[in-house]
Structure formats: C-alpha cells, structure tokens
Enzyme design. Structure first.
Site, short mmCIF file in Angstrom:
data_model
loop_
_atom_site.label_atom_id
_atom_site.label_comp_id
_atom_site.label_asym_id
_atom_site.label_seq_id
_atom_site.Cartn_x
_atom_site.Cartn_y
_atom_site.Cartn_z
N ASN A 21 38.94 44.37 36.76
CA ASN A 21 39.93 43.84 35.82
C ASN A 21 41.01 43.03 36.52
O ASN A 21 41.36 41.94 36.11
CB ASN A 21 40.58 44.98 35.04
N ARG A 65 36.26 49.55 37.96
CA ARG A 65 36.88 49.11 36.71
C ARG A 65 38.26 48.49 36.99
O ARG A 65 38.57 47.39 36.54
CB ARG A 65 37.04 50.27 35.75
N SER A 99 32.85 54.02 39.20
CA SER A 99 33.28 53.31 37.99
C SER A 99 34.80 53.24 37.94
O SER A 99 35.38 52.23 37.54
CB SER A 99 32.74 54.00 36.74
#
Lengths: 280, 152
Positions: free
Chosen positions: A225, A221, A217
């Site tokens: 993004n 992440r 994660s």
C-alpha cells in the site's frame, strides 16, 4: 520540481527516489550503496527514520504520560487518551485473554506505523533534495514503511509473538497439535490408522502455510500500500504544473490509506495474537 | 540487517511503551472513570437526600398546619366561653344592681312615707287642736296620736 536536481530522465528520477541509502560490510570494509543482494546490508535511511519516528512517538506519549493528571488533563493528554482508549477498546473487543503486553504493543504499532506512513505526505522531493544538496547524501528514502525490510522486521516480531503465545497458552504439544491435527483429524484406530501419517503431513503443510502467511501478508500489505502510494506521489511529481491539484487529491486520499493501514496492521496483530491464545 | 534492526527497534519501543507510557495513561483514565462514577453516585445520593428532606419538610409543614388549626379551634372555643362567662356575669351584676336599686328605692319610699306620716299626724294634731280649741296635752295623748298616725 521534478527535474531540478540536474539533467535526469524520468526513469532515473524514479529509481533514484526508490533507492535506499545502504551500507554493508564487504571484504574491503564498509561500503556505501553497493549492497545489492548483500544480506548484511543496512538501509540506513529507513532505519534512521523509523527509529527517529519511534523516538518521536515515545517522547510525545511519555510527555503525556508523565504529566498525566486525573482531574485536569491538558489537551495533549486528552488527545493521547483518546488514542489510548481507542486502541484499548479495540484490544478488549478482540482479545479476550488477559495480557499486559497486547495493548501497549497495539498502541506502539498503531502510532508508530501511522507516523512512518505519515512521512509519505511530506512532498517527495523535500528531504531527498535537502540531503543530496546540503548534506551530500546521495539517497534518502524517507518513508520507512515503503521499505519491505522494515515491514518484515515488524511482522517477524509479531510472528514470534504468535508462536510464543501459542506455546504459552497451549504448550509445545498444543502448538504441534495445532500444526498437525487440523483441519483433518487423523484416524486413531482401525485399519485407517495407516493413513494417519499422510493426513498429518498434509495438515502440517497446510497449517504451516497458514501460519507463515500471517506475517507475510501483514508486512506485504503494509509495504504494498505504502510503496504504491509513494510511487504515485513520485509519478505525480513528474507531471509539471498539473501535479498541484493531483498531488492534493492523492494526498487527501492517502491520509485515509495512512490511517487505515496503521489500523489494519494493529488490528491484525491483535487478531493473530488472540487466535494464538484462544483455546479450542 | 535492516530487518533485524527494525525488529530490535520495535521490541525496544514496545517495551518502553509497556513500561512507561501505557500504565500512567491507563491509570489516569481509570482513575478518572472511577472519579466520574463516584461523582455521579454522590449526585444521585444527594438527590435522594434532597427528596427525603423535601418530604420531611412537607410533613413538618403539614403537622404545623394541623397544630395551628387545633390551636385556633381551641382559641375560638375559649373566646366563646369567655364571652359567655362575661355575659352571664354581666347579667348577674345587673340583677344585683337592679335589686340594690330596688331596695334603695323601697327604703326611700318607706322613709318618705314615714316622714309623710309624721307630718300628717302633726297636721292632724294641729287641726284637732284648732278644732277642739282646747289644749290637749301632747304628752298625755301621745299614744293616741301615734295610733292615729299609724292608721293613716
């Protein structure tokens, strides 16, 4: 502008911008840009930019550190101290143990990731255009954090640190116990003991997923993004004259994402490591 | 490979940061913090000292004032004393001078009286001579004449 590089369709333009400069060893020696699926391939541009930015970080901060004076700090030193103090207070708030590694680690992650994210704000065509037409390098992806290998590389280092800290603070048995004895404590006596292996296996699967989810994660992440941000920049660049206000607006918004994602990466690293070294 | 390279690069940078960047900056910050804390403490101490000195000074001034009042009182009483003394002395002196003057006046009066007596007696002798128309031996009748003069 979007179509200056030659007669290119939008699709080609986008995929060109998202293509890493790769090199990999094959049976015929080192080859460039034919590495799809080759595990030994190196994304030269990502590596180059990330290491360059790492060196920039190290150089800038070392400059402040070498000339650090107590009584009369320069403006640059004051700025660096602000960042250091910010990172230090974040670490202190979250990580209650004592470690010489955590705070510098957090600082490095924060500033480095921030700088790498910041490359996103360089107009998307500048560096690729320059490298293609002046240096004759066909592909150049300048934002290292839009390369999933880079973010995974960092999160794997964090992952190993998590395991290292867990074992260091709780021992190997503590580490194994954490993986197998939570969240359902297996019965230890009576007839129910026959259910223990099942419960342990269940716990192990659950906790392994939780453990592996941390680096996954963390890296996804950041990657997600920044990749999305970069993609939107590229799409905006295709719009012709209307890209100007849109680009500005998205860039302003992206400044927030750049900082926030760097901060989140740092903060989660601290949180994971403090969880790893906390005793239950 | 990129993954591995990035991991290695990260380890190197973190190590460098831990070794060469974090400690000097942290040292500078901490040193400054202690310096500021020391400075504040020193300022507080100075303030305390000032307050104490102020209290002491006012005490000294109060003392001095008291002393001055005492001295003034003493001086006043001494002055009164001196004035009283002077007055008494003056009165005495006046008395003395007055007495001396009286005595002199008395003496003068006596002398004048004596003289007057002599003259009166001479006049009496002369008048008696003229009255008696005879010579009286002033030597033979001196005692009578002096008795007469004394009776005058």
């Amino acid at each position: 502008m979007a179509t200056e590089g030659g007669p290119r369709t939008s699709g080609e333009y986008i995929s060109h911008h998202l293509q890493n400069l790769q090199v990999c060893p094959t049976d015929e020696g080192w080859v460039w840009n034919q590495c799809a699926g080759n595990p030994l391939g190196i994304n030269v541009d990502s590596m180059f930019w990330s290491v360059l930015l790492g060196i920039v970080f190290v150089w800038l901060f070392r400059k402040a550190a070498k000339g650090a004076s107590v009584g009369k700090p320069t403006k640059w030193q004051a700025f660096v101290e602000m960042i250091v103090d910010f990172v230090d207070s974040s670490v202190r708030d979250t990580f209650h143990g004592k470690s010489r590694l955590i705070a510098p680690l957090a600082l490095t992650i924060f500033v480095w990731v921030f700088l790498m994210n910041l490359m996103d704000l360089v107009p998307v065509d500048w560096i690729p255009y320059f490298s293609e037409h002046v240096l004759h390098i066909p592909y150049m992806k300048v934002v290292p954090t839009t390369d999933v290998n880079i973010t995974f590389g960092m999160s794997i280092a964090v992952f190993f640190l998590i395991i290292f800290y867990t074992i260091k603070n709780k021992g190997v048995t503590g580490f194994i116990g954490e993986l197998t004895l939570h969240p359902i404590a297996p019965p230890t006596k009576g007839i129910a003991i026959i259910a223990a292996p099942v419960i342990i296996a269940f716990n192990f699967i659950l906790e392994s997923v939780a453990l592996l989810a941390k680096p996954l994660s963390l890296s996804l992440r950041l990657f997600g993004n920044l990749f999305a941000g970069e993609l939107i920049f590229i799409l905006i660049a295709l719009l012709g004259i209307w890209q100007l206000p849109l680009h500005f607006g998205w860039a302003v918004f992206h400044v927030l994402i750049v900082t926030l994602q760097a901060f989140i990466f740092m903060m989660l690293t601290i949180v994971y490591l403090s969880l790893a070294s906390e005793k239950h | 490979m990129t993954l591995l390279g990035q991991t290695i690069a990260m380890i190197v940078f973190v190590w460098f940061c831990m070794k060469f960047i974090w400690p000097p900056i942290m040292n500078a910050i901490e040193e400054r913090q202690t310096k500021i804390a020391d400075g504040l403490a020193a300022a507080e101490r100075g303030e305390h000292k000032l307050e104490k000195a102020r209290a002491e000074a006012s005490e000294i001034v109060e003392d001095a004032r008291k002393q001055a009042t005492t001295i003034l009182d003493q001086a006043h009483s001494r002055a009164n004393e001196i004035v009283a003394e002077g007055k008494a002395e003056g009165a005495k002196e006046r008395e003395k001078q007055l007495a001396a003057a009286h005595a002199e006046v008395e003496q003068e009066i006596n002398r004048a009286r004596e003289e007057l007596r002599g003259q009166v007696s001479a006049i009496a002798v002369a008048s008696a001579e003229k009255i008696l128309k005879r010579e009286i031996d002033p030597k033979a009748h001196d005692d009578i004449l002096s008795k007469l003069a004394a009776e005058l």
